[in-house]
Design a protein around this motif. Structure first.
Motif, PDB file in Angstrom:
ATOM      1  N   VAL A 181       0.848  -1.187   0.000  1.00  0.00           N
ATOM      2  CA  VAL A 181       0.000   0.000   0.000  1.00  0.00           C
ATOM      3  C   VAL A 181       0.882   1.235   0.000  1.00  0.00           C
ATOM      4  CG1 VAL A 181      -1.659   1.338   1.360  1.00  0.00           C
ATOM      5  CG2 VAL A 181      -1.920  -1.142   1.149  1.00  0.00           C
ATOM      6  N   THR A 182       0.554   2.211  -0.827  1.00  0.00           N
ATOM      7  CA  THR A 182       1.270   3.485  -0.849  1.00  0.00           C
ATOM      8  C   THR A 182       0.258   4.609  -0.625  1.00  0.00           C
ATOM      9  OG1 THR A 182       2.618   4.983  -2.192  1.00  0.00           O
ATOM     10  CG2 THR A 182       1.152   3.504  -3.390  1.00  0.00           C
ATOM     11  N   PRO A 183       0.295   5.247   0.547  1.00  0.00           N
ATOM     12  CA  PRO A 183      -0.721   6.264   0.861  1.00  0.00           C
ATOM     13  C   PRO A 183      -0.669   7.485  -0.048  1.00  0.00           C
ATOM     14  CG  PRO A 183       0.365   5.500   2.858  1.00  0.00           C
ATOM     15  CD  PRO A 183       1.162   4.965   1.703  1.00  0.00           C
ATOM     16  N   ASN A 184       0.490   7.759  -0.632  1.00  0.00           N
ATOM     17  CA  ASN A 184       0.666   8.949  -1.466  1.00  0.00           C
ATOM     18  C   ASN A 184       0.269  10.218  -0.717  1.00  0.00           C
ATOM     19  OD1 ASN A 184       1.766   7.774  -3.829  1.00  0.00           O
ATOM     20  ND2 ASN A 184      -0.254   7.045  -4.437  1.00  0.00           N
ATOM     21  N   PHE A 185       0.887  10.401   0.452  1.00  0.00           N
ATOM     22  CA  PHE A 185       0.710  11.634   1.211  1.00  0.00           C
ATOM     23  C   PHE A 185       1.314  12.799   0.438  1.00  0.00           C
ATOM     24  CE2 PHE A 185       0.864   8.625   5.007  1.00  0.00           C
ATOM     25  CZ  PHE A 185      -0.513   8.618   5.160  1.00  0.00           C
ATOM     26  N   THR A 186       0.809  13.997   0.704  1.00  0.00           N
ATOM     27  CA  THR A 186       1.180  15.175  -0.080  1.00  0.00           C
ATOM     28  C   THR A 186       1.615  16.314   0.846  1.00  0.00           C
ATOM     29  OG1 THR A 186      -1.151  15.825  -0.082  1.00  0.00           O
ATOM     30  CG2 THR A 186      -0.351  14.584  -1.991  1.00  0.00           C
ATOM     31  N   PRO A 187       2.792  16.217   1.432  1.00  0.00           N
ATOM     32  CA  PRO A 187       3.228  17.249   2.384  1.00  0.00           C
ATOM     33  C   PRO A 187       3.294  18.625   1.749  1.00  0.00           C
ATOM     34  CG  PRO A 187       5.058  15.810   1.736  1.00  0.00           C
ATOM     35  CD  PRO A 187       3.808  15.173   1.223  1.00  0.00           C
ATOM     36  N   GLY A 188       2.847  19.609   2.530  1.00  0.00           N
ATOM     37  CA  GLY A 188       2.901  20.986   2.061  1.00  0.00           C
ATOM     38  C   GLY A 188       1.724  21.426   1.217  1.00  0.00           C
ATOM     39  N   GLU A 189       0.783  20.528   0.964  1.00  0.00           N
ATOM     40  CA  GLU A 189      -0.380  20.855   0.139  1.00  0.00           C
ATOM     41  C   GLU A 189      -1.619  21.076   1.021  1.00  0.00           C
ATOM     42  OE1 GLU A 189      -0.208  21.374  -3.041  1.00  0.00           O
ATOM     43  OE2 GLU A 189       1.859  20.659  -3.307  1.00  0.00           O
ATOM     44  N   PRO A 190      -2.637  21.749   0.512  1.00  0.00           N
ATOM     45  CA  PRO A 190      -3.872  21.933   1.299  1.00  0.00           C
ATOM     46  C   PRO A 190      -4.688  20.647   1.448  1.00  0.00           C
ATOM     47  CG  PRO A 190      -4.105  22.882  -0.891  1.00  0.00           C
ATOM     48  CD  PRO A 190      -2.666  22.502  -0.747  1.00  0.00           C
ATOM     49  N   PHE A 191      -4.329  19.610   0.708  1.00  0.00           N
ATOM     50  CA  PHE A 191      -4.907  18.277   0.854  1.00  0.00           C
ATOM     51  C   PHE A 191      -3.789  17.376   1.380  1.00  0.00           C
ATOM     52  CE2 PHE A 191      -3.680  19.462  -3.394  1.00  0.00           C
ATOM     53  CZ  PHE A 191      -2.762  18.490  -3.778  1.00  0.00           C
ATOM     54  N   THR A 192      -4.131  16.397   2.194  1.00  0.00           N
ATOM     55  CA  THR A 192      -3.090  15.635   2.894  1.00  0.00           C
ATOM     56  C   THR A 192      -2.636  14.388   2.153  1.00  0.00           C
ATOM     57  OG1 THR A 192      -4.796  14.466   4.163  1.00  0.00           O
ATOM     58  CG2 THR A 192      -3.849  16.452   5.147  1.00  0.00           C
ATOM     59  N   GLN A 193      -3.422  13.943   1.178  1.00  0.00           N
ATOM     60  CA  GLN A 193      -3.016  12.805   0.349  1.00  0.00           C
ATOM     61  C   GLN A 193      -3.629  12.986  -1.026  1.00  0.00           C
ATOM     62  OE1 GLN A 193      -4.563  10.043   3.367  1.00  0.00           O
ATOM     63  NE2 GLN A 193      -6.058   9.269   1.882  1.00  0.00           N
ATOM     64  N   ILE A 194      -3.134  12.224  -2.003  1.00  0.00           N
ATOM     65  CA  ILE A 194      -3.526  12.464  -3.393  1.00  0.00           C
ATOM     66  C   ILE A 194      -4.993  12.141  -3.655  1.00  0.00           C
ATOM     67  CG2 ILE A 194      -2.919  10.168  -4.262  1.00  0.00           C
ATOM     68  CD1 ILE A 194      -2.268  13.589  -5.983  1.00  0.00           C
ATOM     69  N   SER A 195      -5.613  11.322  -2.807  1.00  0.00           N
ATOM     70  CA  SER A 195      -6.986  10.865  -3.015  1.00  0.00           C
ATOM     71  C   SER A 195      -7.571  10.473  -1.668  1.00  0.00           C
ATOM     72  CB  SER A 195      -6.994   9.664  -3.976  1.00  0.00           C
ATOM     73  OG  SER A 195      -8.263   9.062  -4.049  1.00  0.00           O
TER      74      SER A 195
END
Length: 358
Positions: free
Chosen positions: A330-344
């Motif tokens: 599993v790859t959560p694809n977190f998105t540090p520094g963005e207004p959303f915390t993960q890609i989906s």
């Protein structure tokens, strides 16, 4: 791309949650910003990317994705067929992007879904992906499918109508495999099923409720739900006991051929990992939802395992090339520094296929 001994094909499957315009769960779905992030930070890591909920309807986002993917080296793709307003439907939202040549394709549109799932033409897309040394006769192939099936909304009971519709769609998927593989697949070539199957394989039974009153990913994820077992039985062709879906059900969803698929995540982890509605436990012992920007409050902390890589590996092909599925996870694809915390609102599932001479 040429095959060398030990070469690996990196695959990602991801429900990207890119719904048509004006649809959102909370304040914003951040569609354009998430698409930019996908293109810049995620696509470059992979050779083949399978997407669900990458809808084309009333939006230029899919076209923008395909153009950007081509610049990144994804020269081949398969997508769900475009729909128009007079079709009284939107497209199925599926896409396969590949750096390797796609030499054959096919599509299946499921019977219409129920509730909100009546609107998209959900189904399956297929890509026959060539991996070889440049000569067609020396190629081996990966037979890759991605799907998105009927969803359930709220608590799931296996006897409810949307579960039967979902299993009926998976039966259509098995029949599609029976039709496609004899035409396109040579003996010894691997088959990979990916996507958001919307079947929660976790049984959600607490193993130690007196001491730990919340569901833990590992310890409470070992047991398989009835629907999870039914999904595998239908896709493999074994079928189910009809009464599992209720006393009046007569459908066994049994195929003609048996294809022994393996749940790659379970075989890797030993439990059903959460891919949707995860939690974290704070220092104070309080349970919190992992993601709240994109996910509805109803789905916070549901801890579902609904995204899959299923693998059928029949052995060595005629050129003595062995394909092995490795490094699945599993790859959560977190998105540090963005207004959303993960890609989906979903986690992705990544895997590598290695190719070597026997």
């Amino acid at each position: 791309m040429n095959l060398v001994d030990g070469h690996k094909m990196r695959i990602l499957t991801q429900n990207i949650f890119m719904r048509p315009p004006l649809i959102k769960n909370n304040k914003s779905d951040w569609k354009d910003a998430r698409l930019d992030y996908l293109i810049e930070h995620i696509l470059p890591k992979y050779d083949v990317v399978c997407l669900q909920e990458m809808f084309e309807f009333a939006s230029s986002r899919r076209s923008r994705l395909l153009a950007a993917a081509e610049k990144l080296g994804f020269g081949y793709y398969v997508v769900s067929e475009r729909q128009f307003i007079w079709n009284i439907a939107i497209d199925g939202g599926l896409a396969i992007l590949s750096r390797f040549p796609i030499v054959a394709t096919d599509t299946l549109v499921y019977q219409r879904g129920m509730g909100p799932d009546w609107i998209p033409k959900k189904g399956v897309i297929y890509a026959k992906i060539a991996v070889g040394g440049g000569k067609l006769e020396e190629n081996t192939h990966v037979h890759l499918f991605t799907t998105h099936t009927q969803a359930s909304y709220g608590e799931v009971v296996i006897t409810q109508p949307d579960v039967k519709r979902r299993l009926a769609q998976l039966y259509e998927f098995h029949n599609f495999l029976e039709r496609v593989l004899p035409v396109h697949r040579a003996a010894g070539e691997p088959v990979v099923l990916t996507g958001d199957f919307n079947v929660d394989s976790r049984a959600h039974k607490l193993s130690d409720p007196d001491r730990i009153p919340y569901e833990r990913e590992v310890e409470d994820g070992v047991e398989t739900s009835d629907e999870g077992n039914a999904m595998m039985a239908v896709l493999q062709g074994h079928g189910i006991e009809p009464k599992l879906l209720g006393p009046d059900n007569e459908d066994a969803f049994k195929g003609k051929d048996i294809i022994e698929f393996h749940d790659a995540l379970v075989e890797r982890y030993g439990y059903h990992p959460v891919t949707f509605g995860n939690i974290f436990v704070g220092e104070d012992g309080v349970v919190h939802p992992r993601e709240t920007v994109l996910t509805t409050k109803q789905d916070n902390m549901v801890m579902h395992s609904i995204d899959y890589v299923l693998w059928h590996n029949p052995g060595t092909n005629k050129h003595s090339i062995v394909a092995k599925l490795e490094e699945v996870g599993v790859t959560p694809n977190f998105t540090p520094g963005e207004p959303f915390t993960q890609i989906s609102d979903h986690y992705g599932v990544a895997a590598e296929i290695s190719f070597s001479k026997a």
